[in-house]
Design a protein around this motif. Structure first.
Motif, PDB file in Angstrom:
ATOM      1  N   PRO A 179     -10.471  -2.445 -10.797  1.00  0.00           N
ATOM      2  CA  PRO A 179      -9.238  -1.821 -11.291  1.00  0.00           C
ATOM      3  C   PRO A 179      -9.021  -0.413 -10.755  1.00  0.00           C
ATOM      4  O   PRO A 179      -7.875  -0.015 -10.513  1.00  0.00           O
ATOM      5  N   ASP A 180     -10.100   0.340 -10.556  1.00  0.00           N
ATOM      6  CA  ASP A 180      -9.928   1.712 -10.066  1.00  0.00           C
ATOM      7  C   ASP A 180      -9.302   1.727  -8.674  1.00  0.00           C
ATOM      8  O   ASP A 180      -8.429   2.556  -8.377  1.00  0.00           O
ATOM      9  N   ALA A 181      -9.753   0.802  -7.812  1.00  0.00           N
ATOM     10  CA  ALA A 181      -9.187   0.726  -6.465  1.00  0.00           C
ATOM     11  C   ALA A 181      -7.714   0.343  -6.528  1.00  0.00           C
ATOM     12  O   ALA A 181      -6.875   0.918  -5.821  1.00  0.00           O
ATOM     13  N   PHE A 182      -7.389  -0.620  -7.387  1.00  0.00           N
ATOM     14  CA  PHE A 182      -5.998  -1.061  -7.517  1.00  0.00           C
ATOM     15  C   PHE A 182      -5.111   0.060  -8.025  1.00  0.00           C
ATOM     16  O   PHE A 182      -4.041   0.333  -7.452  1.00  0.00           O
ATOM     17  N   HIS A 183      -5.541   0.734  -9.079  1.00  0.00           N
ATOM     18  CA  HIS A 183      -4.705   1.793  -9.640  1.00  0.00           C
ATOM     19  C   HIS A 183      -4.596   2.968  -8.680  1.00  0.00           C
ATOM     20  O   HIS A 183      -3.559   3.632  -8.623  1.00  0.00           O
ATOM     21  N   GLY A 184      -5.644   3.214  -7.911  1.00  0.00           N
ATOM     22  CA  GLY A 184      -5.572   4.264  -6.908  1.00  0.00           C
ATOM     23  C   GLY A 184      -4.510   3.974  -5.870  1.00  0.00           C
ATOM     24  O   GLY A 184      -3.795   4.882  -5.416  1.00  0.00           O
ATOM     25  N   VAL A 185      -4.391   2.704  -5.504  1.00  0.00           N
ATOM     26  CA  VAL A 185      -3.386   2.294  -4.515  1.00  0.00           C
ATOM     27  C   VAL A 185      -1.981   2.366  -5.101  1.00  0.00           C
ATOM     28  O   VAL A 185      -1.068   2.944  -4.496  1.00  0.00           O
ATOM     29  N   ARG A 186      -1.787   1.789  -6.275  1.00  0.00           N
ATOM     30  CA  ARG A 186      -0.427   1.726  -6.837  1.00  0.00           C
ATOM     31  C   ARG A 186       0.083   3.081  -7.319  1.00  0.00           C
ATOM     32  O   ARG A 186       1.297   3.292  -7.417  1.00  0.00           O
ATOM     33  N   GLN A 187      -0.834   4.006  -7.623  1.00  0.00           N
ATOM     34  CA  GLN A 187      -0.429   5.327  -8.106  1.00  0.00           C
ATOM     35  C   GLN A 187      -0.487   6.385  -7.007  1.00  0.00           C
ATOM     36  O   GLN A 187      -0.302   7.564  -7.281  1.00  0.00           O
ATOM     37  N   ASN A 188      -0.735   5.954  -5.775  1.00  0.00           N
ATOM     38  CA  ASN A 188      -0.824   6.883  -4.668  1.00  0.00           C
ATOM     39  C   ASN A 188       0.446   7.725  -4.567  1.00  0.00           C
ATOM     40  O   ASN A 188       1.557   7.199  -4.608  1.00  0.00           O
ATOM     41  N   ALA A 189       0.268   9.028  -4.428  1.00  0.00           N
ATOM     42  CA  ALA A 189       1.424   9.933  -4.414  1.00  0.00           C
ATOM     43  C   ALA A 189       2.375   9.627  -3.260  1.00  0.00           C
ATOM     44  O   ALA A 189       3.600   9.700  -3.417  1.00  0.00           O
ATOM     45  N   GLY A 190       1.823   9.292  -2.098  1.00  0.00           N
ATOM     46  CA  GLY A 190       2.673   8.961  -0.961  1.00  0.00           C
ATOM     47  C   GLY A 190       3.502   7.720  -1.211  1.00  0.00           C
ATOM     48  O   GLY A 190       4.693   7.664  -0.866  1.00  0.00           O
ATOM     49  N   LEU A 191       2.879   6.706  -1.819  1.00  0.00           N
ATOM     50  CA  LEU A 191       3.603   5.467  -2.129  1.00  0.00           C
ATOM     51  C   LEU A 191       4.748   5.750  -3.098  1.00  0.00           C
ATOM     52  O   LEU A 191       5.881   5.293  -2.897  1.00  0.00           O
ATOM     53  N   LEU A 192       4.462   6.511  -4.150  1.00  0.00           N
ATOM     54  CA  LEU A 192       5.483   6.760  -5.164  1.00  0.00           C
ATOM     55  C   LEU A 192       6.563   7.713  -4.670  1.00  0.00           C
ATOM     56  O   LEU A 192       7.682   7.699  -5.183  1.00  0.00           O
ATOM     57  N   ARG A 193       6.257   8.520  -3.683  1.00  0.00           N
ATOM     58  CA  ARG A 193       7.285   9.365  -3.085  1.00  0.00           C
ATOM     59  C   ARG A 193       8.314   8.503  -2.349  1.00  0.00           C
ATOM     60  O   ARG A 193       9.521   8.747  -2.406  1.00  0.00           O
ATOM     61  N   GLU A 194       7.822   7.482  -1.651  1.00  0.00           N
ATOM     62  CA  GLU A 194       8.712   6.596  -0.890  1.00  0.00           C
ATOM     63  C   GLU A 194       9.315   5.489  -1.742  1.00  0.00           C
ATOM     64  O   GLU A 194      10.435   5.036  -1.482  1.00  0.00           O
TER      65      GLU A 194
END
Length: 224
Positions: free
Chosen positions: A135-150
């Motif tokens: 879960p930590d890897a998944f949440h790290g990916v989905r909450q990535n600042a770059g991803l959420l910026r785009e």
């Protein structure tokens, strides 16, 4: 961009005249519009190949979708899609892998996306298993600042089971993510932004920000 303006104009006319006789009478315009879209995809693919090795063997024809509707998914009598689209993913547009997507459609319906939309049951089970185990890897990916910026909305939550998937506790702390039937991010662009000179740059920036998500999903789906 003048060429993309022609593409948007053609697709707008097609939306109002979505029938074979009209398309036959405007075949030359369709060919020109397709040429414009091919040029856009050619640029996007070449630039995406610089950061995504899985795309290196692909050509524009491998990733561009046909404008004719697929009868299996036809939800109206219109024979043609109202957009021109491409799916950049390992083994081409029809492959089962996660990847990167773009579709040009007038009226503010142009979209850019990434991930895996409605994976097959076995793939979906593997993704859920990976989320449950890591879960930590998944949440790290989905909450990535770059991803959420785009992609400010994050993962699309519109496709989800009403209850826990088989084999999972409905009280699992990650149940809202395990219930998803798609793992996909997307955003739309108004026509005026599609016509900006930096539109390809913005598409690439969005895709590159989503690469960790695409990698996470593909690694999960290929596990034995």
């Amino acid at each position: 961009m003048k060429d993309l303006a022609f593409l948007l104009e053609f697709l707008g006319q097609l939306a109002q005249n979505n029938n074979k006789p009209w398309m036959d009478a405007h075949r030359a315009d369709y060919q020109q519009a397709r040429k414009v879209f091919t040029a856009l995809v050619t640029e996007l693919l070449a630039r995406a190949q610089r950061f995504e090795p899985a795309l290196l063997a692909l050509s524009p024809s491998d990733v561009m979708y046909r404008i004719n509707k697929n009868d299996r998914f036809q939800q109206s009598d219109e024979p043609y899609k109202r957009h021109m689209g491409a799916g950049l993913k390992r083994d081409g547009r029809q492959s089962p892998w996660a990847g990167y997507f773009v579709a040009i459609e007038p009226g503010g319906e142009t979209y850019v996306g990434a991930g895996r939309w409605q994976p097959e049951p076995q793939q979906l089970a593997r993704i859920r298993q990976e989320i449950h185990y890591n879960p930590d890897a998944f949440h790290g990916v989905r909450q990535n600042a770059g991803l959420l910026r785009e992609f400010p909305q994050g993962l699309d939550m519109s496709q989800a089971l009403r209850t826990a998937p088989k084999g999972y506790d409905r009280h699992d702390p990650d149940i809202e993510w395990l219930r998803l039937k798609s793992y996909f991010v997307w955003r739309t662009f108004p026509d005026k932004e599609v016509l900006r000179a930096d539109f390809p740059d913005r598409v690439l920036a969005a895709w590159q920000a989503a690469q960790p998500l695409v990698t996470f999903l593909n690694e999960a789906m290929q596990q034995d």
